[in-house]
Motif scaffolding. Structure first.
Motif, PDB file in Angstrom:
ATOM      1  N   VAL A   1       0.865  -1.185   0.000  1.00  0.00           N
ATOM      2  CA  VAL A   1       0.000   0.000   0.000  1.00  0.00           C
ATOM      3  C   VAL A   1       0.905   1.239   0.000  1.00  0.00           C
ATOM      4  CG1 VAL A   1      -1.571   1.314   1.487  1.00  0.00           C
ATOM      5  CG2 VAL A   1      -1.933  -1.126   1.179  1.00  0.00           C
ATOM      6  N   PRO A   2       0.635   2.215  -0.872  1.00  0.00           N
ATOM      7  CA  PRO A   2       1.458   3.436  -0.855  1.00  0.00           C
ATOM      8  C   PRO A   2       1.156   4.277   0.382  1.00  0.00           C
ATOM      9  CG  PRO A   2       0.023   3.341  -2.821  1.00  0.00           C
ATOM     10  CD  PRO A   2      -0.405   2.245  -1.916  1.00  0.00           C
ATOM     11  N   VAL A   3       2.188   4.736   1.059  1.00  0.00           N
ATOM     12  CA  VAL A   3       1.978   5.733   2.133  1.00  0.00           C
ATOM     13  C   VAL A   3       3.053   6.806   1.977  1.00  0.00           C
ATOM     14  CG1 VAL A   3       0.999   4.143   3.853  1.00  0.00           C
ATOM     15  CG2 VAL A   3       3.450   4.630   3.896  1.00  0.00           C
ATOM     16  N   HIS A   4       2.736   7.965   2.439  1.00  0.00           N
ATOM     17  CA  HIS A   4       3.731   9.030   2.405  1.00  0.00           C
ATOM     18  C   HIS A   4       4.589   8.948   3.673  1.00  0.00           C
ATOM     19  CE1 HIS A   4       5.448  12.759   0.948  1.00  0.00           C
ATOM     20  NE2 HIS A   4       5.577  13.074   2.222  1.00  0.00           N
ATOM     21  N   GLU A   5       5.893   9.099   3.520  1.00  0.00           N
ATOM     22  CA  GLU A   5       6.784   9.161   4.684  1.00  0.00           C
ATOM     23  C   GLU A   5       7.154  10.621   4.931  1.00  0.00           C
ATOM     24  OE1 GLU A   5      10.755   6.913   6.217  1.00  0.00           O
ATOM     25  OE2 GLU A   5      10.946   7.930   4.300  1.00  0.00           O
ATOM     26  N   PHE A   6       6.843  11.095   6.121  1.00  0.00           N
ATOM     27  CA  PHE A   6       7.176  12.473   6.484  1.00  0.00           C
ATOM     28  C   PHE A   6       8.566  12.502   7.100  1.00  0.00           C
ATOM     29  CE2 PHE A   6       2.680  11.844   6.476  1.00  0.00           C
ATOM     30  CZ  PHE A   6       2.215  12.932   5.747  1.00  0.00           C
ATOM     31  N   LYS A   7       9.155  13.677   7.111  1.00  0.00           N
ATOM     32  CA  LYS A   7      10.455  13.815   7.747  1.00  0.00           C
ATOM     33  C   LYS A   7      10.261  13.631   9.245  1.00  0.00           C
ATOM     34  CE  LYS A   7      14.270  17.088   7.964  1.00  0.00           C
ATOM     35  NZ  LYS A   7      15.136  16.018   8.385  1.00  0.00           N
ATOM     36  N   ARG A   8      11.157  12.874   9.893  1.00  0.00           N
ATOM     37  CA  ARG A   8      11.070  12.713  11.358  1.00  0.00           C
ATOM     38  C   ARG A   8      11.025  14.118  11.957  1.00  0.00           C
ATOM     39  NH1 ARG A   8      13.516  10.834  15.633  1.00  0.00           N
ATOM     40  NH2 ARG A   8      13.945   8.673  15.180  1.00  0.00           N
ATOM     41  N   LYS A   9      10.126  14.353  12.919  1.00  0.00           N
ATOM     42  CA  LYS A   9       9.885  15.737  13.345  1.00  0.00           C
ATOM     43  C   LYS A   9      11.058  16.343  14.103  1.00  0.00           C
ATOM     44  CE  LYS A   9       4.949  16.195  13.049  1.00  0.00           C
ATOM     45  NZ  LYS A   9       3.666  16.138  13.712  1.00  0.00           N
ATOM     46  N   TYR A  10      11.723  15.529  14.947  1.00  0.00           N
ATOM     47  CA  TYR A  10      12.865  16.022  15.737  1.00  0.00           C
ATOM     48  C   TYR A  10      13.952  14.955  15.741  1.00  0.00           C
ATOM     49  CZ  TYR A  10       9.119  18.939  17.609  1.00  0.00           C
ATOM     50  OH  TYR A  10       8.051  19.780  17.728  1.00  0.00           O
ATOM     51  N   GLY A  11      15.168  15.362  16.059  1.00  0.00           N
ATOM     52  CA  GLY A  11      16.248  14.405  16.260  1.00  0.00           C
ATOM     53  C   GLY A  11      16.701  13.718  14.986  1.00  0.00           C
ATOM     54  N   GLU A  12      17.481  12.655  15.178  1.00  0.00           N
ATOM     55  CA  GLU A  12      18.136  11.977  14.063  1.00  0.00           C
ATOM     56  C   GLU A  12      17.718  10.520  14.005  1.00  0.00           C
ATOM     57  OE1 GLU A  12      20.489  13.225  11.892  1.00  0.00           O
ATOM     58  OE2 GLU A  12      20.061  15.205  12.737  1.00  0.00           O
ATOM     59  N   SER A  13      17.788   9.935  12.809  1.00  0.00           N
ATOM     60  CA  SER A  13      17.532   8.504  12.636  1.00  0.00           C
ATOM     61  C   SER A  13      18.563   7.697  13.441  1.00  0.00           C
ATOM     62  CB  SER A  13      17.664   8.151  11.156  1.00  0.00           C
ATOM     63  OG  SER A  13      17.757   6.767  10.987  1.00  0.00           O
ATOM     64  N   CYS A  14      18.132   6.514  13.933  1.00  0.00           N
ATOM     65  CA  CYS A  14      19.064   5.657  14.675  1.00  0.00           C
ATOM     66  C   CYS A  14      19.954   4.874  13.719  1.00  0.00           C
ATOM     67  CB  CYS A  14      18.294   4.690  15.573  1.00  0.00           C
ATOM     68  SG  CYS A  14      17.401   3.432  14.646  1.00  0.00           S
ATOM     69  N   ILE A  15      19.631   4.928  12.420  1.00  0.00           N
ATOM     70  CA  ILE A  15      20.393   4.112  11.471  1.00  0.00           C
ATOM     71  C   ILE A  15      21.624   4.867  10.983  1.00  0.00           C
ATOM     72  CG2 ILE A  15      20.329   2.946   9.226  1.00  0.00           C
ATOM     73  CD1 ILE A  15      17.405   2.394   9.656  1.00  0.00           C
ATOM     74  N   VAL A  16      22.798   4.313  11.281  1.00  0.00           N
ATOM     75  CA  VAL A  16      24.039   4.882  10.753  1.00  0.00           C
ATOM     76  C   VAL A  16      24.546   3.893   9.716  1.00  0.00           C
ATOM     77  CG1 VAL A  16      26.356   5.709  11.320  1.00  0.00           C
ATOM     78  CG2 VAL A  16      24.499   5.942  13.002  1.00  0.00           C
ATOM     79  N   LEU A  17      24.374   4.285   8.442  1.00  0.00           N
ATOM     80  CA  LEU A  17      24.585   3.358   7.339  1.00  0.00           C
ATOM     81  C   LEU A  17      25.967   2.701   7.367  1.00  0.00           C
ATOM     82  CD1 LEU A  17      22.740   2.458   5.076  1.00  0.00           C
ATOM     83  CD2 LEU A  17      23.872   4.099   3.580  1.00  0.00           C
ATOM     84  N   SER A  18      26.992   3.511   7.686  1.00  0.00           N
ATOM     85  CA  SER A  18      28.351   2.955   7.654  1.00  0.00           C
ATOM     86  C   SER A  18      28.520   1.836   8.686  1.00  0.00           C
ATOM     87  CB  SER A  18      29.370   4.062   7.911  1.00  0.00           C
ATOM     88  OG  SER A  18      29.079   4.682   9.149  1.00  0.00           O
ATOM     89  N   ARG A  19      27.699   1.856   9.720  1.00  0.00           N
ATOM     90  CA  ARG A  19      27.808   0.829  10.765  1.00  0.00           C
ATOM     91  C   ARG A  19      26.980  -0.413  10.468  1.00  0.00           C
ATOM     92  NH1 ARG A  19      26.292   3.659  15.995  1.00  0.00           N
ATOM     93  NH2 ARG A  19      27.557   5.497  15.706  1.00  0.00           N
ATOM     94  N   VAL A  20      25.890  -0.251   9.721  1.00  0.00           N
ATOM     95  CA  VAL A  20      24.955  -1.382   9.607  1.00  0.00           C
ATOM     96  C   VAL A  20      24.829  -1.996   8.209  1.00  0.00           C
ATOM     97  CG1 VAL A  20      23.513  -0.683  11.573  1.00  0.00           C
ATOM     98  CG2 VAL A  20      22.946   0.150   9.282  1.00  0.00           C
ATOM     99  N   TRP A  21      25.481  -1.402   7.194  1.00  0.00           N
ATOM    100  CA  TRP A  21      25.202  -1.882   5.843  1.00  0.00           C
ATOM    101  C   TRP A  21      25.546  -3.364   5.660  1.00  0.00           C
ATOM    102  CZ3 TRP A  21      28.737  -3.696   2.233  1.00  0.00           C
ATOM    103  CH2 TRP A  21      30.086  -3.484   2.515  1.00  0.00           C
ATOM    104  N   LEU A  22      26.633  -3.797   6.317  1.00  0.00           N
ATOM    105  CA  LEU A  22      27.022  -5.199   6.174  1.00  0.00           C
ATOM    106  C   LEU A  22      25.968  -6.131   6.780  1.00  0.00           C
ATOM    107  CD1 LEU A  22      30.790  -5.985   6.846  1.00  0.00           C
ATOM    108  CD2 LEU A  22      29.266  -6.967   5.105  1.00  0.00           C
ATOM    109  N   ARG A  23      25.351  -5.681   7.857  1.00  0.00           N
ATOM    110  CA  ARG A  23      24.304  -6.504   8.486  1.00  0.00           C
ATOM    111  C   ARG A  23      23.094  -6.623   7.566  1.00  0.00           C
ATOM    112  NH1 ARG A  23      24.035  -4.830  14.819  1.00  0.00           N
ATOM    113  NH2 ARG A  23      22.581  -6.567  14.936  1.00  0.00           N
TER     114      ARG A  23
END
Ligand SMILES: Nc1nc2c(ncn2[C@@H]2O[C@H](COP(=O)(O)OP(=O)(O)O)[C@@H](O)[C@H]2O)c(=O)[nH]1
Ligand SMILES: [Mg+2]
Length: 226
Positions: free
Chosen positions: A193-215
């Motif tokens: 189902v299509p949904v719109h993703e809004f920008k997280r309102k405050y703070g930063e994402s917990c995902i740090v790509l350089s740390r998790v891409w291999l996982r």
């Protein structure tokens, strides 16, 4: 449909600025709203309780483990997972669960590629995240002969008995692709189902790509191939 038929699971870590709005809006769609808290150091737990959510703590392993806690504690027959940071609109929930209620799918995955995203575009890190996510989705599509457009959004609905049969293992956000791959592997139906993703309102994402891409790569290959 009776309201308690549905359990809404909201993983949250340090989301005191948005949790009230998310819980309050979710309560309009279900009586069983739970916040799985990742040991927040702010007032997330207190605010969530005050707004009427059941609050449980995860075991500090990550969002994936938090979702697994939610699956264990849920009372509804249908589960909805939705983020606490304001990226997803709880008023999309009726549209997201509709294919399950209609009996045409056991799992509904939402797509930002079809609904648009304010988070996926704009800088090089986001570009890499989007390309990585597309490659993972392509692998899933060709392995199972489906045509999904997003395999990573945290907003989804799944029948609880199906979720319990998937033997989910991932502790971090790789649980999204694990849920999709294992659903398809077991022969259940996924509807997107299509949904719109809004920008997280405050703070930063917990995902740090350089740390998790291999996982991501490791879990993608592991579940696709074995
Ligand atoms: N319980 C719990 N929630 C988490 C954890 N890490 C992130 N979350 C929540 O999971 C949701 C998605 O996290 P976010 O960092 O926005 O990831 P992104 O949307 O994929 O960039 C948010 O509601 C976070 O508060 C965790 O370790 N435990
Ligand atoms: Mg987010």
């Amino acid at each position: 449909m009776e309201k308690h038929y549905l359990t809404i699971v909201i993983p949250a870590r340090n989301e005191e600025r948005t949790i009230a709005e998310i819980v309050t809006k979710c309560k309009q769609h279900s009586d069983d709203v739970m916040v799985i808290d990742g040991h927040s150091q702010d007032k997330t737990r207190e605010i969530a309780k005050k707004c009427g959510a059941k609050v449980y703590m995860d075991h500090s392993k990550g969002k994936g483990e938090a979702l697994r806690c939610g699956i264990e504690k849920a009372q509804g027959e249908i589960l909805v997972f939705i983020d606490a940071d304001g990226s997803h609109d709880p008023d999309d929930i009726p549209r997201v669960i509709q294919p399950i209620i209609a009996g045409s799918a056991e799992h509904v995955s939402t797509s930002r590629m079809r609904g648009g995203s304010d988070e996926l575009h704009g800088d090089f890190g986001k570009f890499l995240r989007m390309i990585g996510s597309d490659i993972i989705t392509l692998g899933i599509n060709y392995r199972f002969n489906v045509r999904l457009t997003d395999s990573q959004n945290g907003f989804r609905a799944i029948k609880k008995d199906v979720a319990k049969k998937l033997s989910l293992r991932e502790n971090i956000t790789t649980i999204e692709q694990e849920m999709i791959i294992k659903t398809l592997k077991k022969g259940y139906r996924i509807f997107e189902v299509p949904v719109h993703e809004f920008k997280r309102k405050y703070g930063e994402s917990c995902i740090v790509l350089s740390r998790v891409w291999l996982r991501y790569v490791f879990s993608w290959l592991k579940y696709l191939l074995f």
